[in-house]
Design an enzyme around this catalytic site. Structure first.
Site, PDB file in Angstrom:
ATOM      1  N   HIS A  33       0.847  -1.203   0.000  1.00  0.00           N
ATOM      2  CA  HIS A  33       0.000   0.000   0.000  1.00  0.00           C
ATOM      3  C   HIS A  33       0.892   1.267   0.000  1.00  0.00           C
ATOM      4  O   HIS A  33       0.935   2.014   0.981  1.00  0.00           O
ATOM      5  CB  HIS A  33      -0.865  -0.075   1.261  1.00  0.00           C
ATOM      6  CG  HIS A  33      -1.964   0.920   1.399  1.00  0.00           C
ATOM      7  ND1 HIS A  33      -1.760   2.279   1.439  1.00  0.00           N
ATOM      8  CD2 HIS A  33      -3.299   0.757   1.557  1.00  0.00           C
ATOM      9  CE1 HIS A  33      -2.918   2.898   1.609  1.00  0.00           C
ATOM     10  NE2 HIS A  33      -3.861   2.003   1.668  1.00  0.00           N
TER      11      HIS A  33
ATOM     12  N   GLU B  98      -1.052   1.561  -5.163  1.00  0.00           N
ATOM     13  CA  GLU B  98      -0.929   0.331  -4.380  1.00  0.00           C
ATOM     14  C   GLU B  98      -0.915  -0.907  -5.277  1.00  0.00           C
ATOM     15  O   GLU B  98      -1.789  -1.066  -6.140  1.00  0.00           O
ATOM     16  CB  GLU B  98      -2.086   0.261  -3.388  1.00  0.00           C
ATOM     17  CG  GLU B  98      -2.185   1.509  -2.507  1.00  0.00           C
ATOM     18  CD  GLU B  98      -3.514   1.641  -1.822  1.00  0.00           C
ATOM     19  OE1 GLU B  98      -4.132   0.598  -1.482  1.00  0.00           O
ATOM     20  OE2 GLU B  98      -3.967   2.787  -1.618  1.00  0.00           O
TER      21      GLU B  98
HETATM   22  O1  TA6 Z   1      -6.095   2.058  -0.133  1.00  0.00           O
HETATM   23  C1  TA6 Z   1      -7.259   2.749  -0.008  1.00  0.00           C
HETATM   24  C2  TA6 Z   1      -7.931   2.413   1.314  1.00  0.00           C
HETATM   25  O2  TA6 Z   1      -8.556   1.156   1.271  1.00  0.00           O
HETATM   26  C3  TA6 Z   1      -8.892   3.555   1.631  1.00  0.00           C
HETATM   27  O3  TA6 Z   1     -10.225   3.126   1.545  1.00  0.00           O
HETATM   28  C4  TA6 Z   1      -8.472   3.995   3.033  1.00  0.00           C
HETATM   29  O4  TA6 Z   1      -9.216   3.305   3.998  1.00  0.00           O
HETATM   30  C5  TA6 Z   1      -6.992   3.628   3.018  1.00  0.00           C
HETATM   31  O5  TA6 Z   1      -6.977   2.354   2.385  1.00  0.00           O
HETATM   32  C6  TA6 Z   1      -6.294   3.663   4.339  1.00  0.00           C
HETATM   33  O6  TA6 Z   1      -6.778   2.656   5.191  1.00  0.00           O
HETATM   34  P1  TA6 Z   1      -6.242   2.660   6.711  1.00  0.00           P
HETATM   35  O7  TA6 Z   1      -6.898   1.480   7.369  1.00  0.00           O
HETATM   36  O8  TA6 Z   1      -4.750   2.536   6.650  1.00  0.00           O
HETATM   37  O9  TA6 Z   1      -6.657   4.003   7.270  1.00  0.00           O
END
Ligand code: TA6
Length: 291
Positions: A160, A264
């Site tokens: 990510h 990601e």
């Molecule tokens: O990668 C996008 C995502 O799934 C968003 O929906 C947002 O929730 C982000 O990940 C960050 O997630 P986190 O649990 O690290 O706040």
């Protein structure tokens, strides 16, 4: 613990120290690159080729405490992405980024690249993570299903990656023009390929499916382009929380949204992976500064 870790695994340009919040990290400083990786979550927190500005973004308000994800760098999402479909009480993005991984090995490769390998086990999954800090950053997450498992296993994975940008409003992302995507900002509707590069003008949260393409983030604000190449990944997620969502995240500064964009490298949703006992899968992301 640190002394023993350095005795066993330190090498020229790589040493272990107590980092933010008292968490243990490896610090890399070589003629090729600088970097940091925390044992918690096997979390790459920093990387830049020597002479280049930081390539990964890290929130100034990130947590650094056991059991909490670090905000920025490259969280590992496993064995699910986003909320757990069956149980809303489970942690978002799974357990891999919340637990401390073990150092397996460190190496200096012939071309001067410094590599660290970490491992952990989550249920019937054995995970190993190899990170190469060099003029490019290469991260490979290998998932193996135990031969003791009595049935095949399904999982999602994601590297990510949070990229540092001058201003997300002056950024374009190329490479996904031909991919359909799930628009998580609009009822998770499946949308057809847009045919054009991605430009950010509001909260953006998209899962691009069935795509093996590289992405190139073009940052016209600092005349820099970053290439995100991948292998073993069939989906790519693009995310920026924008203004209101940033305010709702305690570990994300209210004004930090403009300085980051997530590209990601994933296998999520319809691209989740199924492995038989004894089978393995590797997901690799390679980040490079191209100009
Ligand atoms: O990668 C996008 C995502 O799934 C968003 O929906 C947002 O929730 C982000 O990940 C960050 O997630 P986190 O649990 O690290 O706040």
């Amino acid at each position: 613990m640190l002394r023993e870790m350095n005795q066993n695994f330190a090498r020229p340009g790589l040493s272990f120290e107590t980092g933010n919040g008292g968490l243990t990290r490896a610090v890399i400083s070589t003629p090729l690159a600088n970097g940091e990786i925390y044992l918690q979550g096997a979390h790459v927190a920093a990387w830049n080729p020597v002479g280049e500005e930081p390539v990964l973004w890290l929130s100034k308000q990130s947590h650094f405490s056991p059991g909490k994800p670090i905000r920025g760098g490259v969280p590992i999402c496993f064995p699910w992405f986003g909320p757990n479909a069956e149980d809303a009480t489970q942690p978002a993005h799974g357990f891999a980024r919340l637990i401390e991984w073990q150092v397996i090995a460190t190496r200096t490769k012939a071309d001067g690249i410094t590599e660290i390998e970490l491992g952990t086990t989550i249920g019937t999954f054995k995970l190993t993570y190899g990170v190469e800090f060099g003029s490019v950053l290469k991260m490979t997450l290998r998932t193996e299903v135990s031969t003791q498992s009595t049935e095949d296993q399904v999982f999602e994975d994601a590297l990510h990656t949070y990229l540092a940008v001058s201003d997300v409003r002056s950024v374009l992302i190329k490479g996904l023009e031909a991919a359909s995507y799930i628009d998580k900002v609009d009822q998770a509707l499946l949308r057809p390929p847009s045919g054009s590069p991605i430009h950010f003008s509001g909260e953006t949260d998209r899962i691009y499916l069935e795509t093996i393409s590289d992405c190139v983030l073009v940052d016209s604000g600092i005349q820099r382009s970053i290439r995100i190449s991948k292998s073993g990944s069939m989906s790519t997620v693009i995310w920026n929380p924008w203004i209101e969502k940033s305010k709702r995240m305690p570990d994300f500064g209210d004004d930090e949204w403009a300085q980051m964009a997530c590209v990601e490298t994933t296998n999520v949703a319809g691209n989740r992976i199924k492995l038989l006992p004894g089978e393995s899968h590797s997901t690799t992301a390679t980040i490079s500064v191209v100009t």
